[in-house]
Enzyme design. Sequence first.
Site, mmCIF file in Angstrom:
data_model
loop_
_atom_site.group_PDB
_atom_site.id
_atom_site.type_symbol
_atom_site.label_atom_id
_atom_site.label_comp_id
_atom_site.label_asym_id
_atom_site.label_seq_id
_atom_site.Cartn_x
_atom_site.Cartn_y
_atom_site.Cartn_z
ATOM 1 N N LYS A 214 8.591 -12.022 2.516
ATOM 2 C CA LYS A 214 7.878 -12.253 3.778
ATOM 3 C C LYS A 214 6.467 -12.773 3.489
ATOM 4 C CE LYS A 214 5.897 -9.973 7.753
ATOM 5 N NZ LYS A 214 5.681 -8.753 8.516
ATOM 6 N N GLU B 227 6.405 -8.789 -8.110
ATOM 7 C CA GLU B 227 7.721 -8.697 -8.762
ATOM 8 C C GLU B 227 8.576 -9.914 -8.428
ATOM 9 O OE1 GLU B 227 6.189 -6.380 -6.971
ATOM 10 O OE2 GLU B 227 6.954 -4.368 -7.351
ATOM 11 N N LYS C 295 -0.269 -1.217 -6.009
ATOM 12 C CA LYS C 295 -0.143 -2.624 -6.423
ATOM 13 C C LYS C 295 -1.445 -3.099 -7.056
ATOM 14 C CE LYS C 295 2.800 -4.076 -2.555
ATOM 15 N NZ LYS C 295 2.862 -4.938 -1.384
ATOM 16 N N GLY D 69 8.875 -6.253 7.490
ATOM 17 C CA GLY D 69 9.726 -6.476 6.316
ATOM 18 C C GLY D 69 10.982 -5.619 6.329
ATOM 19 N N ARG D 70 10.839 -4.335 6.645
ATOM 20 C CA ARG D 70 12.012 -3.436 6.585
ATOM 21 C C ARG D 70 12.898 -3.536 7.818
ATOM 22 N NH1 ARG D 70 7.192 -1.194 6.370
ATOM 23 N NH2 ARG D 70 6.407 -0.032 8.154
ATOM 24 N N HIS E 236 30.768 16.334 -5.054
ATOM 25 C CA HIS E 236 30.902 16.859 -6.413
ATOM 26 C C HIS E 236 29.576 16.808 -7.158
ATOM 27 C CE1 HIS E 236 35.278 17.032 -5.948
ATOM 28 N NE2 HIS E 236 35.093 15.977 -5.186
ATOM 29 N N GLU F 212 8.959 4.430 4.629
ATOM 30 C CA GLU F 212 7.845 3.477 4.654
ATOM 31 C C GLU F 212 7.307 3.359 6.086
ATOM 32 O OE1 GLU F 212 8.018 -0.989 3.782
ATOM 33 O OE2 GLU F 212 7.235 -0.234 1.900
HETATM 34 O O1 F6P Z 1 5.499 -2.948 -0.963
HETATM 35 C C1 F6P Z 1 5.859 -2.837 0.349
HETATM 36 C C2 F6P Z 1 6.371 -4.107 0.929
HETATM 37 O O2 F6P Z 1 5.343 -4.799 1.519
HETATM 38 C C3 F6P Z 1 7.487 -3.822 1.918
HETATM 39 O O3 F6P Z 1 7.010 -3.460 3.143
HETATM 40 C C4 F6P Z 1 8.241 -5.097 1.873
HETATM 41 O O4 F6P Z 1 9.521 -4.947 2.391
HETATM 42 C C5 F6P Z 1 8.225 -5.391 0.396
HETATM 43 O O5 F6P Z 1 6.957 -4.971 -0.037
HETATM 44 C C6 F6P Z 1 8.445 -6.828 0.033
HETATM 45 O O6 F6P Z 1 7.489 -7.656 0.617
HETATM 46 P P1 F6P Z 1 7.686 -9.208 0.731
HETATM 47 O O7 F6P Z 1 8.901 -9.473 1.536
HETATM 48 O O8 F6P Z 1 6.447 -9.707 1.388
HETATM 49 O O9 F6P Z 1 7.831 -9.768 -0.655
#
Ligand code: F6P
Length: 649
Positions: free
Chosen positions: A289, A295, A599, A350-351, A467, A436
């Site tokens: 987003k 990452e 971060k 995002g979520r 289990h 979150e």
């Molecule tokens: O670290 C939290 C976050 O901002 C989440 O809310 C989001 O889903 C995820 O990182 C990934 O963010 P992006 O889609 O901007 O890469």
Amino acid sequence: MRPTAGLRTAGTQRDCRPRSCPNWRAARSRRYTSPATSESERTLKRRQETEPGNPGQPRSPDPDGAWQAAWTAVERQAAACRALRIDGLFDSEPERLDRFCVEAAGLWLDLSRNRLPESGLDALLALVDAAGVPAWRDAMFAGHAINGTEGRPALHVALRCPHGRHRDVAGPAVDAGTQPRPDPLTAPLKVGDEDIRAVVRNTLDRMRAFAEAVRDGAWRGATGRPITDIVNVGIGGSHLGPELACGALASLGHPRLRTHFLSNVDPDAWQRLARELDPASTLAIVASKSWRTQETAMNALAVREWLLAGGVPEDGLHRHFVGVTANVAGARAFGLSDDTIFPFGDWVGGRYSLWSAIGLPVMLQIGSGAFDALLAGAHAMDRHFADAPPARNAPILLALVSLWNGLVHPGCTEVIAPYSDALARLPAWLQQLQMESNGKRVDRHGNPVAYDTAPACWGEPGTGAQHSFFQALHQGTRIHPIDFVVPVPDAGLGKAASERPEGGAPLADSGAPSRAATLLANAIAQAEALMRGREPAPGDPLGPHRECPGNRPSNTILLDALTPASLGALLALYEHKTVTLGWLWRIDSFDQWGVELGKTLAARIEPLLADDGAPDAASEGASGVAALSPPSLALLARIRAIRARRRQG
Ligand code: F6P
């Protein structure tokens, strides 16, 4: 695709290495400080302007004390119900099943097995009113900036509106003689000057065309090979929803296409995945987003290098890379051209973004018709959430039970057990959604809250979970309310056990029908056992060990079958549960400021891990970062020693 362009990341600059020695003891504050900006002030003002029910007017969190009064009543009742027997409630409340079972968008919810009497439910419903839940819900559908700290609407619901989905769906009918009441779910919707329905429709049209081209083989890799493997590079909301949906609907998958998810920056994750792939027939979807997630940036670059090393020419990379983002400029800077960028608005959290272009891997896997059915299922739940009165409203009731359980069983967690292997990633998706969204300690106005918010949420599919951790659910000292999510399997349910030949083997086929029956029977049995428990047999020396106290709460959510539509309805149910809880707790379910600090620190620590990084560099530096704590410094020293040993040996 430009050769040197990379995802712009917030945290990879290396010009901020701290200079002076740390002085932990002398540090005035041991907490890191965050910048206060004029942007913060602007969003605060916007937030005050957008409280529902009173647009344009700043509001205090509880102007007339109604919320506090309702909350206190709920708290008192909950405290009085801590020892209540659930099974006894079925005797004293003959209407119990009617009140606590509800049907919504094809799902059937049984919320009757909780230490929640009808009088408690009445108190909770009064809290719904006092917290203004219906007004917040309407404000969400209407596109008000209900995400106060970021000054944004939360319009994931607009992504599944039929008027957004299809050009040929008529808008709300206007009856000449009467004043039309605009339908909030389908009425024209703008954010700023942007026509949200048109934006959604255009992106969906582009996604459909692209997905069909990949699926029918018209879209080929640079060397002319059809695509066989799709790698979604993204994390958090840009990973968990698509992975869950692709797993849940794998049976509808295109026979040529395999979908993979690369989220962890751990190099091992990509190295293991890359071994299964052929660059000539791999398509990467970079999903972010913000287009600023470190990452994702690093993994996208790794995939890019691998494609080039695997013989994909530079000028053919665009056949192997597409981007999904709300930051189109960032995706362009990475080298993507507009025809391979699928945008979505920053008005989608995002979520909550599975329904946006973030769902592209799902559409690629199951096709656009089935993806439409997923959206339609979610929309059916939106419709129910918008229209049903709170006492019959499935997401609201689910939220109320969760809130109640947190008060009756202080410190409890929430377990989710899908009785379907295909839903294996449901707990992971729900963890991000609930924790979150609602892992907050101040209310919308910045005041500390005096109650617990988001309980930890975890789980595994049944029957495997039985289990492992179910022992603790049955006999542990702590109570963990559980949701059983139970799709009725497609396979017939076969012969009853008593009709089977000796040994329990099924009569025909490979035994799928009877295993399906076993799966279902186990789901029902677990809810029953948790509630009813087991008395020890008189005189049994192992009695105390065998005894199950019962009285352990659970919900059951039954799906007719696991289909795109029922999955859409299920996920929308949990989304609305989550935001309803946020409104009841008076917190902002759409921001996530807490994840920022880690971060930032990781970016500062990374240079200290370089072989030439001085161990004392972890101190207050030009960038203003406070000194690292003694345990972090000790950890760094230890890591450096391990690496030095390795270099020598
Ligand atoms: O670290 C939290 C976050 O901002 C989440 O809310 C989001 O889903 C995820 O990182 C990934 O963010 P992006 O889609 O901007 O890469």
